[in-house]
Design a protein around this motif. Structure first.
Motif, PDB file in Angstrom:
ATOM      1  N   ARG A 204      93.971 111.135  43.516  1.00 15.51           N
ATOM      2  CA  ARG A 204      92.974 110.733  42.939  1.00 15.51           C
ATOM      3  C   ARG A 204      92.093 109.409  42.526  1.00 15.51           C
ATOM      4  NH1 ARG A 204      91.674 115.521  39.344  1.00 15.51           N
ATOM      5  NH2 ARG A 204      93.748 116.011  38.897  1.00 15.51           N
TER       6      ARG A 204
ATOM      7  N   GLU B 114      89.943 103.702  25.850  1.00 19.32           N
ATOM      8  CA  GLU B 114      90.251 104.130  27.216  1.00 19.32           C
ATOM      9  C   GLU B 114      92.175 104.473  26.267  1.00 19.32           C
ATOM     10  OE1 GLU B 114      90.868 100.142  29.331  1.00 19.32           O
ATOM     11  OE2 GLU B 114      89.135 100.368  30.451  1.00 19.32           O
TER      12      GLU B 114
ATOM     13  N   SER C 276      86.978 113.402  36.607  1.00 18.54           N
ATOM     14  CA  SER C 276      88.051 113.933  35.475  1.00 18.54           C
ATOM     15  C   SER C 276      89.391 114.648  35.713  1.00 18.54           C
ATOM     16  CB  SER C 276      87.115 114.732  34.721  1.00 18.54           C
ATOM     17  OG  SER C 276      85.788 114.449  34.512  1.00 18.54           O
TER      18      SER C 276
ATOM     19  N   HIS D 254      89.394 113.984  30.068  1.00 18.37           N
ATOM     20  CA  HIS D 254      89.268 112.255  30.893  1.00 18.37           C
ATOM     21  C   HIS D 254      88.329 111.446  31.633  1.00 18.37           C
ATOM     22  CE1 HIS D 254      91.137 112.668  26.590  1.00 18.37           C
ATOM     23  NE2 HIS D 254      90.906 111.474  26.462  1.00 18.37           N
ATOM     24  N   THR D 255      88.093 110.443  31.737  1.00 18.83           N
ATOM     25  CA  THR D 255      86.939 110.116  32.819  1.00 18.83           C
ATOM     26  C   THR D 255      88.794 108.960  33.275  1.00 18.83           C
ATOM     27  OG1 THR D 255      85.367 110.395  32.943  1.00 18.83           O
ATOM     28  CG2 THR D 255      85.423 109.218  34.460  1.00 18.83           C
ATOM     29  N   ILE D 256      89.165 109.205  35.566  1.00 19.92           N
ATOM     30  CA  ILE D 256      89.803 107.912  35.406  1.00 19.92           C
ATOM     31  C   ILE D 256      88.630 106.579  35.892  1.00 19.92           C
ATOM     32  CG2 ILE D 256      91.137 107.480  37.626  1.00 19.92           C
ATOM     33  CD1 ILE D 256      91.845 110.164  37.988  1.00 19.92           C
ATOM     34  N   LYS D 257      89.885 105.754  35.166  1.00 22.87           N
ATOM     35  CA  LYS D 257      88.343 104.436  35.503  1.00 22.87           C
ATOM     36  C   LYS D 257      89.737 103.533  36.389  1.00 22.87           C
ATOM     37  CE  LYS D 257      87.568 101.046  32.809  1.00 22.87           C
ATOM     38  NZ  LYS D 257      87.109 100.071  31.577  1.00 22.87           N
TER      39      LYS D 257
ATOM     40  N   VAL E  96      92.499 105.667  31.972  1.00 24.28           N
ATOM     41  CA  VAL E  96      91.405 106.492  31.554  1.00 24.28           C
ATOM     42  C   VAL E  96      90.780 106.796  30.326  1.00 24.28           C
ATOM     43  CG1 VAL E  96      92.570 109.025  32.966  1.00 24.28           C
ATOM     44  CG2 VAL E  96      92.710 108.168  30.129  1.00 24.28           C
ATOM     45  N   GLU E  97      89.147 106.950  30.404  1.00 30.66           N
ATOM     46  CA  GLU E  97      88.187 106.853  29.031  1.00 30.66           C
ATOM     47  C   GLU E  97      87.754 107.938  29.009  1.00 30.66           C
ATOM     48  OE1 GLU E  97      85.352 103.195  29.372  1.00 30.66           O
ATOM     49  OE2 GLU E  97      84.652 104.643  30.060  1.00 30.66           O
ATOM     50  N   ASP E  98      87.580 108.043  27.686  1.00 27.69           N
ATOM     51  CA  ASP E  98      87.628 109.305  26.550  1.00 27.69           C
ATOM     52  C   ASP E  98      85.700 109.148  26.753  1.00 27.69           C
ATOM     53  OD1 ASP E  98      87.271 108.232  25.180  1.00 27.69           O
ATOM     54  OD2 ASP E  98      88.348 108.702  23.257  1.00 27.69           O
TER      55      ASP E  98
END
Length: 278
Positions: free
Chosen positions: A36, A24, A41, A4-7, A17-19
């Protein structure tokens, strides 16, 4: 599970995070946010990581709250969930948000000298002993690690959160159950000679009966036999107990709009008579 990507990094233990579909989630894990940055990711396959989905806008408020709460509270929540699992209590992942916020607020109140007494603490201890035991261990952690002077009754507040977050079919709201039990107990003590000490066998038996009654009442499974023989017999032998049970029936009909069947009144009177012999 894909990465997942850190928002947003909320603290060292919580990241938003967001996939790949743009969904979210809150990702919880000790040290997961340390060093981080947004856009990086993060793998999601570590065994100690927990996802909490954000199903609606209200949960974003909790995300903002978590960003302002020291990570130590989340660690205590994680251990609380572990304690609960040892007791066979499976919890919805949203407990990580709700309970962490509650613990932080409880400690803040205590440090300001604002201790909230839970009027249903004894009932919670009697009706939900496993949840109470978990809550008591959590109070111990708060005292030990945060030097928080919390009363033992705080275990009941924690137990409420655990019962409400218990996974599986929707359970009866524990606040409604203990509220009804407390009201019935007050009516009985004011209209009979029954006196319940906190640790008395009479109280334990009576509360146990009321627990089953409350669960039947709130789930629509009251006893409804047309045979009123027991009711008539008790009326002749224990008129005060039946009168007290009738008072309870009147209260319930006034408060909830549902009249009690004679069979339920009879069984309640039977337990009243045992607690308050005439």
């Amino acid at each position: 599970m894909a990465s997942h990507t850190i928002k947003k990094v909320l603290n060292s233990s919580v990241v938003l995070v967001e996939d790949e579909r743009g969904v979210e989630r809150v990702l919880l894990g000790k040290g997961i946010g340390y060093g981080r940055k947004p856009g990086e990711s993060v793998p999601a396959d570590a065994p100690d990581r927990v996802f909490v989905e954000l199903a609606d806008a209200d949960h974003h408020t909790l995300v903002d709250l978590l960003s302002a709460i020291p990570p130590g509270y989340l660690e205590i929540t994680r251990e609380t969930v572990g304690f609960a699992a040892e007791q066979g209590i499976a919890l919805d992942p949203h407990i990580y948000l709700a309970l962490t916020d509650h613990l932080h607020f409880a400690v803040a109140r205590a440090r300001q000298g604002l201790l909230v007494v839970n009027r249903f603490a004894w009932e919670m201890r009697a009706l939900y002993p496993r949840h109470w035991a978990v809550g008591l261990r959590t109070v111990g952690l708060l005292r030990e690690r945060l030097d928080a002077e919390l009363p033992e009754d705080e275990a009941a507040n924690i137990a409420f959160h655990l019962v409400n977050a218990e996974a599986g079919p929707a359970a009866v709201d524990p606040l409604r159950v203990v509220g009804l039990i407390n009201a019935i107990t007050q009516i009985v003590t004011h209209t009979t000679t029954a006196r319940f000490d906190d640790d008395s066998l009479h109280r334990a038996r009576f509360i146990s009966h009321l627990q089953y009654f409350a669960e039947r009442f709130f789930t629509g499974h009251l006893l409804t036999s047309d045979d009123d023989f027991l009711y008539q017999q008790l009326g002749e032998r224990y008129p005060r107990a039946v009168a007290a049970a009738e008072r309870v029936g009147s209260y319930i009909e006034q408060e909830y709009g549902d009249p009690l069947p004679k069979e339920e009144i009879a069984y309640l009177a039977l337990h009243v008579a045992r607690a308050a012999p005439e």
